[in-house]
Design a protein around this motif. Structure first.
Motif, PDB file in Angstrom:
ATOM      1  N   ARG A 135       0.821  -1.212   0.000  1.00 16.39           N
ATOM      2  CA  ARG A 135       0.000   0.000   0.000  1.00 16.39           C
ATOM      3  C   ARG A 135       0.856   1.262   0.000  1.00 16.39           C
ATOM      4  O   ARG A 135       2.040   1.225   0.331  1.00 16.39           O
ATOM      5  CB  ARG A 135      -0.921  -0.013   1.223  1.00 16.39           C
ATOM      6  N   LEU A 136       0.219   2.339  -0.348  1.00 15.52           N
ATOM      7  CA  LEU A 136       0.855   3.657  -0.386  1.00 15.52           C
ATOM      8  C   LEU A 136       1.627   3.901   0.903  1.00 15.52           C
ATOM      9  O   LEU A 136       1.114   3.670   1.997  1.00 15.52           O
ATOM     10  CB  LEU A 136      -0.223   4.731  -0.588  1.00 15.52           C
ATOM     11  N   GLU A 137       2.883   4.326   0.754  1.00 17.75           N
ATOM     12  CA  GLU A 137       3.810   4.654   1.835  1.00 17.75           C
ATOM     13  C   GLU A 137       4.514   3.441   2.446  1.00 17.75           C
ATOM     14  O   GLU A 137       5.381   3.620   3.293  1.00 17.75           O
ATOM     15  CB  GLU A 137       3.147   5.480   2.950  1.00 17.75           C
ATOM     16  N   ASP A 138       4.166   2.195   2.045  1.00 23.52           N
ATOM     17  CA  ASP A 138       4.927   1.041   2.533  1.00 23.52           C
ATOM     18  C   ASP A 138       6.372   1.175   2.058  1.00 23.52           C
ATOM     19  O   ASP A 138       6.625   1.604   0.931  1.00 23.52           O
ATOM     20  CB  ASP A 138       4.369  -0.284   1.988  1.00 23.52           C
ATOM     21  N   MET A 139       7.302   0.790   2.907  1.00 28.80           N
ATOM     22  CA  MET A 139       8.716   0.738   2.515  1.00 28.80           C
ATOM     23  C   MET A 139       9.020  -0.712   2.174  1.00 28.80           C
ATOM     24  O   MET A 139       8.982  -1.578   3.050  1.00 28.80           O
ATOM     25  CB  MET A 139       9.626   1.235   3.637  1.00 28.80           C
ATOM     26  N   LEU A 140       9.297  -0.973   0.894  1.00 27.62           N
ATOM     27  CA  LEU A 140       9.585  -2.326   0.449  1.00 27.62           C
ATOM     28  C   LEU A 140      11.086  -2.578   0.468  1.00 27.62           C
ATOM     29  O   LEU A 140      11.869  -1.800  -0.068  1.00 27.62           O
ATOM     30  CB  LEU A 140       9.033  -2.562  -0.959  1.00 27.62           C
ATOM     31  N   ASP A 141      11.454  -3.667   1.107  1.00 26.27           N
ATOM     32  CA  ASP A 141      12.848  -4.118   1.153  1.00 26.27           C
ATOM     33  C   ASP A 141      13.006  -5.151   0.038  1.00 26.27           C
ATOM     34  O   ASP A 141      12.489  -6.258   0.140  1.00 26.27           O
ATOM     35  CB  ASP A 141      13.150  -4.733   2.522  1.00 26.27           C
ATOM     36  N   TRP A 142      13.694  -4.762  -1.019  1.00 27.41           N
ATOM     37  CA  TRP A 142      13.910  -5.638  -2.173  1.00 27.41           C
ATOM     38  C   TRP A 142      15.211  -6.401  -1.974  1.00 27.41           C
ATOM     39  O   TRP A 142      16.224  -5.818  -1.589  1.00 27.41           O
ATOM     40  CB  TRP A 142      13.964  -4.813  -3.452  1.00 27.41           C
ATOM     41  N   ARG A 143      15.163  -7.707  -2.248  1.00 32.40           N
ATOM     42  CA  ARG A 143      16.319  -8.583  -2.073  1.00 32.40           C
ATOM     43  C   ARG A 143      16.550  -9.356  -3.367  1.00 32.40           C
ATOM     44  O   ARG A 143      15.681 -10.101  -3.817  1.00 32.40           O
ATOM     45  CB  ARG A 143      16.063  -9.560  -0.931  1.00 32.40           C
ATOM     46  N   LEU A 144      17.716  -9.173  -3.957  1.00 33.79           N
ATOM     47  CA  LEU A 144      18.061  -9.822  -5.221  1.00 33.79           C
ATOM     48  C   LEU A 144      19.194 -10.808  -5.005  1.00 33.79           C
ATOM     49  O   LEU A 144      20.198 -10.482  -4.373  1.00 33.79           O
ATOM     50  CB  LEU A 144      18.480  -8.760  -6.243  1.00 33.79           C
ATOM     51  N   SER A 145      19.034 -12.010  -5.539  1.00 38.53           N
ATOM     52  CA  SER A 145      20.126 -12.978  -5.585  1.00 38.53           C
ATOM     53  C   SER A 145      20.230 -13.496  -7.013  1.00 38.53           C
ATOM     54  O   SER A 145      19.244 -13.514  -7.753  1.00 38.53           O
ATOM     55  CB  SER A 145      19.905 -14.126  -4.598  1.00 38.53           C
ATOM     56  N   VAL A 146      21.432 -13.895  -7.390  1.00 39.03           N
ATOM     57  CA  VAL A 146      21.654 -14.459  -8.715  1.00 39.03           C
ATOM     58  C   VAL A 146      21.419 -15.959  -8.615  1.00 39.03           C
ATOM     59  O   VAL A 146      22.090 -16.644  -7.847  1.00 39.03           O
ATOM     60  CB  VAL A 146      23.080 -14.160  -9.231  1.00 39.03           C
TER      61      VAL A 146
END
Length: 138
Positions: free
Chosen positions: A69-80
Motif C-alpha cells: 500500500r501507499l507509503e509502505d517501505m519495500l525491502d527488495w532482495r536480489l540474488s543471482v
C-alpha cells in the motif's frame, strides 16, 4: 549474497484503492536489476547503452503474496540464481517488515545493438561470479 534496495511505495505505483498496481512491481524489479548492474557489476545501464549493448528482460515469472500500500517501505532482495553464457537469472523478493509481498524470477539477456545475445564480457562475469560466491550476511 543478497543485493538489497529499499523503495517506498508512492502514489504513482498505486491504483485508486492505494494498492500497488501489479505492473508497477515489474518497474520496481527492473529498477532493482539496474541498481545491481550499477552497484555490484559496476556496469550501469547507461554504460551498456553507450557501448551499444543492453540487458532486456527475456522472461519473467512472478508471484504476488500480499498487497502493498501507499507509503509502505519495500525491502527488495536480489540474488543471482543462474549465470549463463549470455543470460542471468535473478530471484527478487519484496518484503515489508515481516510480510513477504512479491517474488519475481526475471531472466535478462545481454544483447548487442541488433538485439542478438552475446556472451558476458570476462570482467563482468568475474564480478557477478564473485558476488554469487560471497556468503550471505547473518
Amino acid at each position: 549474497m543478497i543485493y538489497r534496495r529499499s523503495i517506498r511505495v508512492e502514489f504513482n505505483h498505486c491504483d485508486p484503492a492505494g494498492i500497488v498496481f501489479y505492473p508497477r512491481y515489474f518497474e520496481m524489479t527492473n529498477s532493482v536489476c539496474e541498481g545491481f548492474f550499477r552497484d555490484v557489476a559496476r556496469y550501469s545501464f547507461a554504460a551498456m547503452m553507450a557501448a551499444g549493448e543492453g540487458a532486456p528482460t527475456a522472461r519473467m515469472q512472478a508471484d504476488f503474496h500480499a498487497p502493498s500500500r501507499l507509503e509502505d517501505m519495500l525491502d527488495w532482495r536480489l540474488s543471482v540464481e543462474k549465470l549463463g553464457r549470455s543470460s542471468i537469472g535473478f530471484r527478487i523478493e519484496a518484503h515489508c517488515g515481516s510480510s513477504h509481498r512479491m517474488t519475481a524470477l526475471p531472466t535478462l539477456v545481454l544483447v548487442d545493438e541488433a538485439g542478438r545475445p552475446q556472451p558476458w564480457p570476462t570482467h563482468l562475469r568475474d564480478r557477478i561470479t564473485a558476488f554469487m560466491e560471497e556468503p550471505d550476511e547473518p
